[in-house]
Design a protein around this motif. Structure first.
Motif, mmCIF file in Angstrom:
data_model
loop_
_atom_site.group_PDB
_atom_site.id
_atom_site.type_symbol
_atom_site.label_atom_id
_atom_site.label_comp_id
_atom_site.label_asym_id
_atom_site.label_seq_id
_atom_site.Cartn_x
_atom_site.Cartn_y
_atom_site.Cartn_z
ATOM 1 N N LEU A 209 11.963 0.912 -2.613
ATOM 2 C CA LEU A 209 13.045 1.806 -2.202
ATOM 3 C C LEU A 209 12.904 3.165 -2.875
ATOM 4 O O LEU A 209 12.973 4.217 -2.216
ATOM 5 C CB LEU A 209 14.400 1.190 -2.555
ATOM 6 N N PHE A 210 12.713 3.172 -4.173
ATOM 7 C CA PHE A 210 12.628 4.433 -4.917
ATOM 8 C C PHE A 210 11.409 5.244 -4.468
ATOM 9 O O PHE A 210 11.482 6.468 -4.363
ATOM 10 C CB PHE A 210 12.550 4.153 -6.417
ATOM 11 N N ARG A 211 10.294 4.568 -4.234
ATOM 12 C CA ARG A 211 9.078 5.282 -3.797
ATOM 13 C C ARG A 211 9.309 5.967 -2.446
ATOM 14 O O ARG A 211 8.912 7.110 -2.245
ATOM 15 C CB ARG A 211 7.913 4.287 -3.708
ATOM 16 N N SER A 212 9.955 5.249 -1.522
ATOM 17 C CA SER A 212 10.202 5.843 -0.206
ATOM 18 C C SER A 212 11.176 7.013 -0.312
ATOM 19 O O SER A 212 11.024 8.029 0.370
ATOM 20 C CB SER A 212 10.732 4.782 0.767
ATOM 21 N N ALA A 213 12.175 6.896 -1.189
ATOM 22 C CA ALA A 213 13.110 8.003 -1.389
ATOM 23 C C ALA A 213 12.385 9.216 -1.964
ATOM 24 O O ALA A 213 12.629 10.358 -1.550
ATOM 25 C CB ALA A 213 14.243 7.570 -2.310
ATOM 26 N N ALA A 214 11.482 8.983 -2.905
ATOM 27 C CA ALA A 214 10.717 10.085 -3.483
ATOM 28 C C ALA A 214 9.830 10.745 -2.437
ATOM 29 O O ALA A 214 9.740 11.980 -2.364
ATOM 30 C CB ALA A 214 9.863 9.567 -4.641
ATOM 31 N N VAL B 213 5.973 17.028 -2.749
ATOM 32 C CA VAL B 213 5.809 15.628 -3.142
ATOM 33 C C VAL B 213 4.326 15.357 -3.383
ATOM 34 O O VAL B 213 3.485 15.683 -2.535
ATOM 35 C CB VAL B 213 6.345 14.681 -2.048
ATOM 36 N N PRO B 214 3.949 14.793 -4.536
ATOM 37 C CA PRO B 214 2.536 14.505 -4.801
ATOM 38 C C PRO B 214 1.902 13.661 -3.705
ATOM 39 O O PRO B 214 2.530 12.747 -3.162
ATOM 40 C CB PRO B 214 2.580 13.749 -6.133
ATOM 41 N N ALA B 215 0.666 13.963 -3.385
ATOM 42 C CA ALA B 215 -0.020 13.297 -2.271
ATOM 43 C C ALA B 215 -0.139 11.798 -2.479
ATOM 44 O O ALA B 215 -0.031 11.025 -1.522
ATOM 45 C CB ALA B 215 -1.405 13.915 -2.089
ATOM 46 N N ARG C 132 3.230 10.070 -1.523
ATOM 47 C CA ARG C 132 3.434 10.030 -0.074
ATOM 48 C C ARG C 132 2.463 9.045 0.580
ATOM 49 O O ARG C 132 2.847 8.266 1.459
ATOM 50 C CB ARG C 132 3.256 11.426 0.518
ATOM 51 N N GLN C 133 1.207 9.058 0.130
ATOM 52 C CA GLN C 133 0.214 8.162 0.716
ATOM 53 C C GLN C 133 0.570 6.702 0.466
ATOM 54 O O GLN C 133 0.501 5.868 1.376
ATOM 55 C CB GLN C 133 -1.176 8.465 0.132
ATOM 56 N N GLU C 134 0.984 6.376 -0.775
ATOM 57 C CA GLU C 134 1.316 4.981 -1.065
ATOM 58 C C GLU C 134 2.578 4.547 -0.330
ATOM 59 O O GLU C 134 2.679 3.399 0.124
ATOM 60 C CB GLU C 134 1.483 4.768 -2.567
ATOM 61 N N ALA C 135 3.549 5.445 -0.200
ATOM 62 C CA ALA C 135 4.762 5.107 0.538
ATOM 63 C C ALA C 135 4.445 4.812 1.998
ATOM 64 O O ALA C 135 4.966 3.856 2.583
ATOM 65 C CB ALA C 135 5.768 6.252 0.436
ATOM 66 N N GLN C 136 3.580 5.612 2.593
ATOM 67 C CA GLN C 136 3.212 5.400 3.990
ATOM 68 C C GLN C 136 2.386 4.128 4.154
ATOM 69 O O GLN C 136 2.546 3.396 5.142
ATOM 70 C CB GLN C 136 2.446 6.615 4.505
ATOM 71 N N THR C 137 1.511 3.854 3.184
ATOM 72 C CA THR C 137 0.709 2.629 3.235
ATOM 73 C C THR C 137 1.599 1.402 3.142
ATOM 74 O O THR C 137 1.462 0.455 3.925
ATOM 75 C CB THR C 137 -0.308 2.619 2.079
ATOM 76 N N ALA C 138 2.528 1.394 2.180
ATOM 77 C CA ALA C 138 3.435 0.261 2.026
ATOM 78 C C ALA C 138 4.311 0.090 3.258
ATOM 79 O O ALA C 138 4.554 -1.036 3.702
ATOM 80 C CB ALA C 138 4.306 0.467 0.789
ATOM 81 N N GLU C 139 4.764 1.195 3.832
ATOM 82 C CA GLU C 139 5.588 1.134 5.038
ATOM 83 C C GLU C 139 4.805 0.503 6.187
ATOM 84 O O GLU C 139 5.331 -0.332 6.933
ATOM 85 C CB GLU C 139 6.037 2.542 5.411
ATOM 86 N N ARG C 140 3.547 0.891 6.329
ATOM 87 C CA ARG C 140 2.717 0.337 7.404
ATOM 88 C C ARG C 140 2.479 -1.152 7.197
ATOM 89 O O ARG C 140 2.555 -1.946 8.150
ATOM 90 C CB ARG C 140 1.375 1.091 7.451
ATOM 91 N N ILE C 141 2.218 -1.551 5.959
ATOM 92 C CA ILE C 141 1.990 -2.966 5.669
ATOM 93 C C ILE C 141 3.240 -3.789 5.971
ATOM 94 O O ILE C 141 3.182 -4.852 6.590
ATOM 95 C CB ILE C 141 1.580 -3.153 4.192
ATOM 96 N N MET C 142 4.390 -3.277 5.535
ATOM 97 C CA MET C 142 5.627 -4.040 5.661
ATOM 98 C C MET C 142 6.148 -4.104 7.093
ATOM 99 O O MET C 142 6.711 -5.115 7.504
ATOM 100 C CB MET C 142 6.689 -3.429 4.743
ATOM 101 N N THR C 143 5.968 -3.037 7.848
ATOM 102 C CA THR C 143 6.518 -3.017 9.201
ATOM 103 C C THR C 143 5.583 -3.642 10.221
ATOM 104 O O THR C 143 6.032 -4.217 11.211
ATOM 105 C CB THR C 143 6.843 -1.578 9.631
ATOM 106 N N LEU D 60 -7.556 -6.123 -7.298
ATOM 107 C CA LEU D 60 -6.522 -5.115 -7.502
ATOM 108 C C LEU D 60 -7.157 -3.748 -7.714
ATOM 109 O O LEU D 60 -8.203 -3.632 -8.368
ATOM 110 C CB LEU D 60 -5.662 -5.464 -8.721
ATOM 111 N N TRP D 61 -6.507 -2.728 -7.156
ATOM 112 C CA TRP D 61 -6.936 -1.350 -7.351
ATOM 113 C C TRP D 61 -5.931 -0.629 -8.240
ATOM 114 O O TRP D 61 -4.714 -0.788 -8.080
ATOM 115 C CB TRP D 61 -7.041 -0.628 -6.005
ATOM 116 N N ASP D 62 -6.447 0.143 -9.170
ATOM 117 C CA ASP D 62 -5.614 0.968 -10.042
ATOM 118 C C ASP D 62 -5.319 2.265 -9.298
ATOM 119 O O ASP D 62 -6.209 3.086 -9.068
ATOM 120 C CB ASP D 62 -6.360 1.241 -11.351
ATOM 121 N N LEU D 63 -4.048 2.457 -8.907
ATOM 122 C CA LEU D 63 -3.661 3.629 -8.126
ATOM 123 C C LEU D 63 -3.058 4.737 -8.972
ATOM 124 O O LEU D 63 -2.656 5.767 -8.435
ATOM 125 C CB LEU D 63 -2.650 3.225 -7.042
ATOM 126 N N SER D 64 -2.954 4.524 -10.280
ATOM 127 C CA SER D 64 -2.311 5.520 -11.133
ATOM 128 C C SER D 64 -3.172 6.779 -11.240
ATOM 129 O O SER D 64 -4.397 6.719 -11.217
ATOM 130 C CB SER D 64 -2.040 4.933 -12.518
#
Length: 346
Positions: free
Chosen positions: A111-116, A199-201, A204-215, A243-247
């Motif tokens: 939720l927080f990631r998508s809001a950001a 918004v840092p790229a 935004r990229q991770e939010a869109q990726t998670a949204e695509r996976i979940m929907t 696992l990938w380190d996305l930090s």
């Protein structure tokens, strides 16, 4: 992104959350020009409608269970249903099952990631009482995107571990008790943010990726993960995938597998501990079953008068007993209760 767009308030909490939410909502004035989204860690059999009904007794704001693709309305409180993630996407909300993040569904970080990602400087993140660290990354996402971060004063929280974990890793804008939080939220939602923040790229990229996976119930491609981060030496405790380190440099470490499970470093460690414990219990059960078979074989050889084979099976059974006792000792000394594990993360 500027401060002229509508604001959203996202709230995350776990243990002790309902009492804290009721106390918070009492102090939020009417006419709030922002929508409020709440993720309270729930068991799969929890009744979100019942919880929403309870919240409505403490506020004049409209309280609802979040619905998939419903339009976001200011002055409305939306609660994530049990076993579903809640995301925001411009003018709509998404309520989706999706992979667990930090071993939770609903999760605070999604939720927080998508809001950001979609609201940037107009996102206000608030962490209340609870255990563990789900929400720490989400608060960092909001902070990095120019939003505002609030944390309940740990001494004011029934369970201070989650607020403490946030404060320890994120420079929160405000750390205040619940009694002061309602008026502060009202001030922040009426205040226009003048600066423009991109918004840092990676967020935004991770939010869109998670949204695509979940929907769409699809996996993240290996190529996307390779572009987003670096392959780590760790495996996902839930699905066993890599696992990938996305930090990014200077940010909190976070991990994601191509199935969509995501972790902070604390929740990854806890997931590994739980997986190790399960493996040890399986090994213990297997050894006990093997010992029982050896004892039965020994008895059978005794009945036949074959003393040599009886002795061999008894010696093997005794060896199994030694391994069993060692495993039991390890489990009794190193296995923490859930409360102890959660408390340690504070």
């Amino acid at each position: 992104m500027t401060g002229k767009s509508p604001k959203v308030i996202v709230i995350g909490t776990s243990a002790g959350g309902m009492q804290a939410l009721c106390k918070l909502l009492v102090n939020i004035p009417d006419g709030l020009p922002a929508a409020i989204f709440i993720v309270q860690h729930l068991s799969v059999d929890s009744s979100a409608p019942f919880l929403v009904q309870r919240l409505s007794q403490y506020t004049t704001l409209n309280c609802k269970v979040a619905e998939h693709e419903a339009t976001i309305e200011p002055g409305t409180i939306y609660m994530a249903p049990a076993d579903r993630h809640l995301l925001v996407n411009n003018e709509k909300m998404l309520v989706v099952r999706g992979p667990r993040e930090n071993q939770f569904r609903p999760g605070i970080d999604p939720l927080f990631r998508s809001a950001a990602a979609y609201f940037g400087v107009n996102a206000i993140g608030l962490i209340l009482t609870g255990f563990m660290s789900d929400g720490v990354l989400g608060m960092e996402f909001i902070k990095r995107s120019g939003g505002t971060t609030l944390v309940q004063e740990p001494q004011d929280a029934e369970f201070p571990a989650l607020p403490l974990n946030v404060i320890r890793q994120v420079a929160a804008d405000y750390v205040v008790p619940l009694d002061e939080m309602g008026a502060l939220l009202a001030d922040l939602t009426h205040k226009e943010v003048s600066e423009s923040v991109t918004v840092p790229a990676d967020i935004r990229q991770e939010a869109q990726t998670a949204e695509r996976i979940m929907t769409n119930s699809t996996m993240t491609s290996i190529q996307d993960l390779e572009e987003a981060g670096n392959r780590s030496p760790y495996s996902c405790p839930e699905c066993g995938g890599g696992l990938w380190d996305l930090s990014q440099p200077g940010t909190i470490m976070r991990y994601r597998c191509h199935s969509g499970h995501a972790y902070s470093k604390e929740t990854l460690l806890l997931g590994m501990d739980n997986h190790l414990e399960e493996t040890l219990w399986v090994a213990l059960r297997t050894l006990e079953e093997r010992r029982n078979i050896l004892l039965n074989m020994s008895q059978g050889e005794t009945d036949k008068g074959n003393r040599r084979w009886t002795t061999i099976q008894e010696e093997r059974a005794e060896e199994m007993k030694t391994h069993i006792e060692r495993l039991r000792s390890i489990l009794s000394k190193n296995t923490l209760s859930d409360e102890e594990q959660l408390g340690q993360l504070g």
